[in-house]
Structure formats: C-alpha cells, structure tokens
Design a protein around this motif. Structure first.
Motif, PDB file in Angstrom:
ATOM      1  N   UNK A   1       0.867  -1.186   0.000  1.00  0.00           N
ATOM      2  CA  UNK A   1       0.000   0.000   0.000  1.00  0.00           C
ATOM      3  C   UNK A   1       0.901   1.232   0.000  1.00  0.00           C
ATOM      4  N   UNK A   2       0.399   2.299  -0.612  1.00  0.00           N
ATOM      5  CA  UNK A   2       1.160   3.541  -0.702  1.00  0.00           C
ATOM      6  C   UNK A   2       1.517   4.069   0.677  1.00  0.00           C
ATOM      7  N   UNK A   3       0.495   4.137   1.527  1.00  0.00           N
ATOM      8  CA  UNK A   3       0.686   4.708   2.869  1.00  0.00           C
ATOM      9  C   UNK A   3       1.757   3.958   3.639  1.00  0.00           C
ATOM     10  N   UNK A   4       1.707   2.635   3.593  1.00  0.00           N
ATOM     11  CA  UNK A   4       2.695   1.845   4.336  1.00  0.00           C
ATOM     12  C   UNK A   4       4.087   2.042   3.747  1.00  0.00           C
ATOM     13  N   UNK A   5       4.154   2.216   2.424  1.00  0.00           N
ATOM     14  CA  UNK A   5       5.450   2.481   1.789  1.00  0.00           C
ATOM     15  C   UNK A   5       6.030   3.801   2.315  1.00  0.00           C
ATOM     16  N   UNK A   6       5.184   4.844   2.360  1.00  0.00           N
ATOM     17  CA  UNK A   6       5.665   6.140   2.837  1.00  0.00           C
ATOM     18  C   UNK A   6       6.030   6.067   4.321  1.00  0.00           C
ATOM     19  N   UNK A   7       5.249   5.327   5.080  1.00  0.00           N
ATOM     20  CA  UNK A   7       5.575   5.139   6.507  1.00  0.00           C
ATOM     21  C   UNK A   7       6.904   4.405   6.663  1.00  0.00           C
ATOM     22  N   UNK A   8       7.079   3.370   5.822  1.00  0.00           N
ATOM     23  CA  UNK A   8       8.340   2.612   5.889  1.00  0.00           C
ATOM     24  C   UNK A   8       9.532   3.542   5.710  1.00  0.00           C
ATOM     25  N   UNK A   9       9.405   4.484   4.783  1.00  0.00           N
ATOM     26  CA  UNK A   9      10.511   5.382   4.458  1.00  0.00           C
ATOM     27  C   UNK A   9      10.493   6.662   5.292  1.00  0.00           C
ATOM     28  N   UNK A  10       9.613   6.695   6.303  1.00  0.00           N
ATOM     29  CA  UNK A  10       9.558   7.858   7.197  1.00  0.00           C
ATOM     30  C   UNK A  10       9.146   9.144   6.503  1.00  0.00           C
ATOM     31  N   UNK A  11       8.412   9.024   5.390  1.00  0.00           N
ATOM     32  CA  UNK A  11       7.964  10.192   4.615  1.00  0.00           C
ATOM     33  C   UNK A  11       9.152  11.060   4.209  1.00  0.00           C
ATOM     34  N   UNK A  12      10.269  10.399   3.886  1.00  0.00           N
ATOM     35  CA  UNK A  12      11.449  11.123   3.417  1.00  0.00           C
ATOM     36  C   UNK A  12      11.850  10.585   2.046  1.00  0.00           C
ATOM     37  N   UNK A  13      12.283  11.497   1.187  1.00  0.00           N
ATOM     38  CA  UNK A  13      12.778  11.094  -0.122  1.00  0.00           C
ATOM     39  C   UNK A  13      13.982  10.179   0.090  1.00  0.00           C
ATOM     40  N   UNK A  14      13.952   9.014  -0.530  1.00  0.00           N
ATOM     41  CA  UNK A  14      15.023   8.037  -0.319  1.00  0.00           C
ATOM     42  C   UNK A  14      16.275   8.361  -1.139  1.00  0.00           C
ATOM     43  N   UNK A  15      16.212   9.446  -1.906  1.00  0.00           N
ATOM     44  CA  UNK A  15      17.395   9.889  -2.641  1.00  0.00           C
ATOM     45  C   UNK A  15      18.045  11.097  -1.973  1.00  0.00           C
ATOM     46  N   UNK A  16      17.260  12.155  -1.718  1.00  0.00           N
ATOM     47  CA  UNK A  16      17.862  13.384  -1.176  1.00  0.00           C
ATOM     48  C   UNK A  16      17.543  13.601   0.299  1.00  0.00           C
ATOM     49  N   UNK A  17      16.599  12.833   0.864  1.00  0.00           N
ATOM     50  CA  UNK A  17      16.324  12.908   2.296  1.00  0.00           C
ATOM     51  C   UNK A  17      15.357  13.984   2.719  1.00  0.00           C
ATOM     52  N   UNK A  18      14.795  14.726   1.766  1.00  0.00           N
ATOM     53  CA  UNK A  18      13.883  15.815   2.123  1.00  0.00           C
ATOM     54  C   UNK A  18      12.584  15.252   2.722  1.00  0.00           C
ATOM     55  N   UNK A  19      12.013  15.977   3.696  1.00  0.00           N
ATOM     56  CA  UNK A  19      10.743  15.567   4.303  1.00  0.00           C
ATOM     57  C   UNK A  19       9.587  15.848   3.362  1.00  0.00           C
ATOM     58  N   UNK A  20       8.658  14.909   3.295  1.00  0.00           N
ATOM     59  CA  UNK A  20       7.547  15.024   2.350  1.00  0.00           C
ATOM     60  C   UNK A  20       6.207  14.964   3.073  1.00  0.00           C
ATOM     61  N   UNK A  21       5.168  15.448   2.395  1.00  0.00           N
ATOM     62  CA  UNK A  21       3.817  15.319   2.932  1.00  0.00           C
ATOM     63  C   UNK A  21       2.890  14.790   1.831  1.00  0.00           C
ATOM     64  N   UNK A  22       1.592  14.747   2.157  1.00  0.00           N
ATOM     65  CA  UNK A  22       0.613  14.182   1.223  1.00  0.00           C
ATOM     66  C   UNK A  22       0.702  14.768  -0.188  1.00  0.00           C
TER      67      UNK A  22
END
Ligand SMILES: [Zn+2]
Length: 176
Positions: A77-98
């Motif tokens: 699921x999308x939500x669980x994927x974003x939760x897994x990655x802590x809502x951070x871009x896995x390339x540059x590390x920036x914090x993300x939102x919806x």
C-alpha cells in the motif's frame, strides 16, 4: 475516539500484534499470557469491572508459550510504503507530505520494474523527475537504504490518529 490497545508480545518479548483490551484480559484469565512488568505492571488507566473484581486494561502482555511467527509479505500500500521510508525522499532525504510525496520505481516501470516493496521507494518530485526512466546507476542517484518489506509498525502508523501510543512500547517496538 482514539482507542487504547494492548500490545501482545511473544514469549521472547518480540511484538506479535495489537489486540483489544478485552481479548488481552481473556488471554490473562485463561493463563495464556501475563502482564509485562517494567517499573510496574504495564497497564492503561482504564478499568473493566466484573461482579467480583476490577481489572486494569493491559497495555503490554506477553505469551507464556511461544507462538509461531508467521512470516508474510504484507500487501503493498502507498501509505505503508511512505511510513516505511519515514515520509522522506530516499534519494535526497527531504521531508515530504501528502501533496509532495511520490513513488519511484527503482527499476523503472517502462523497463518492467514491478510495484513491490523491494522495487519501490518514497521520492520527492524533483528526484523522481531526475531519475525518470533511467536505472539507478544511469541516474547517478543513490538510495539511502535498501528497500524491503515493511515491519508491522509501519502499518500501525497509518492509523496513528486513532491510536494512543503507550510509553512502555518503546522498549519493544522500534519506531524507525
Ligand atoms: Zn528527493
């Protein structure tokens, strides 16, 4: 209303699941589990009354006998994927939102990359664009960590709004 749940641990103190306090009390009555003691019994400030006794709702309880661990790959699921990655871009590390979050396929969709836990990561729009339909090495981008299937608590976070976190759980669940 936010609900208070009971964390059920295996006999070796690894988390198994969350159960309702009523189910937790039932496990205690049947002698299948015991309340975990930290600085004192791990309970909620919620009580259940029977004609003869008042019981505190267990916050953390542990099975007396080992339950087999069932290893299943959780549904993507999308939500669980974003939760897994802590809502951070896995390339540059920036914090993300919806609004700013996107899914990047490490092996691009155009090249047959599947929509799986191992092939999908959370990305900002900028990095996602930069990567485009190129492979990881072609793009020059690097992943902050190797993607893998999420842990149970990544799903729990999805319902954070209706979920009261008990401070004792920090000893058993790593919130990465
Ligand atoms: Zn980025």
């Amino acid at each position: 209303m936010a609900s208070k749940l009971s964390l059920l641990l295996n006999d070796d103190f690894t988390p198994l699941n969350f159960v309702s306090p009523v189910r937790a009390l039932n496990l205690l009555f049947r002698g299948r589990a015991e309340i975990v003691n930290l600085d004192g019994p791990s309970v909620w400030d919620v009580t259940y009354e029977t004609p003869t006794k008042i019981y505190s709702a267990p916050a953390t309880l542990r099975l007396k006998r080992r339950a087999p661990k069932i290893e299943v790959t959780p549904r993507f699921t999308k939500k669980a994927l974003f939760n897994r990655d802590g809502w951070q871009c896995q390339y540059c590390g920036v914090d993300l939102d919806d609004r700013s979050v996107t899914i990047d396929h490490v092996v691009p969709k155009m090249r047959g990359g599947p929509r799986t836990w191992k092939n999908c990561v959370t990305a900002c729009k900028k990095c996602n664009m930069k990567k485009g339909s190129r492979s990881l090495s072609e793009s020059g981008l690097t992943l902050r960590k190797n993607p893998s299937a999420p842990k149970m608590h990544h799903f729990w976070d999805v319902q954070k709004k209706n979920f009261v976190w008990h401070s004792d759980w920090i000893y058993f669940i790593k919130r990465d």
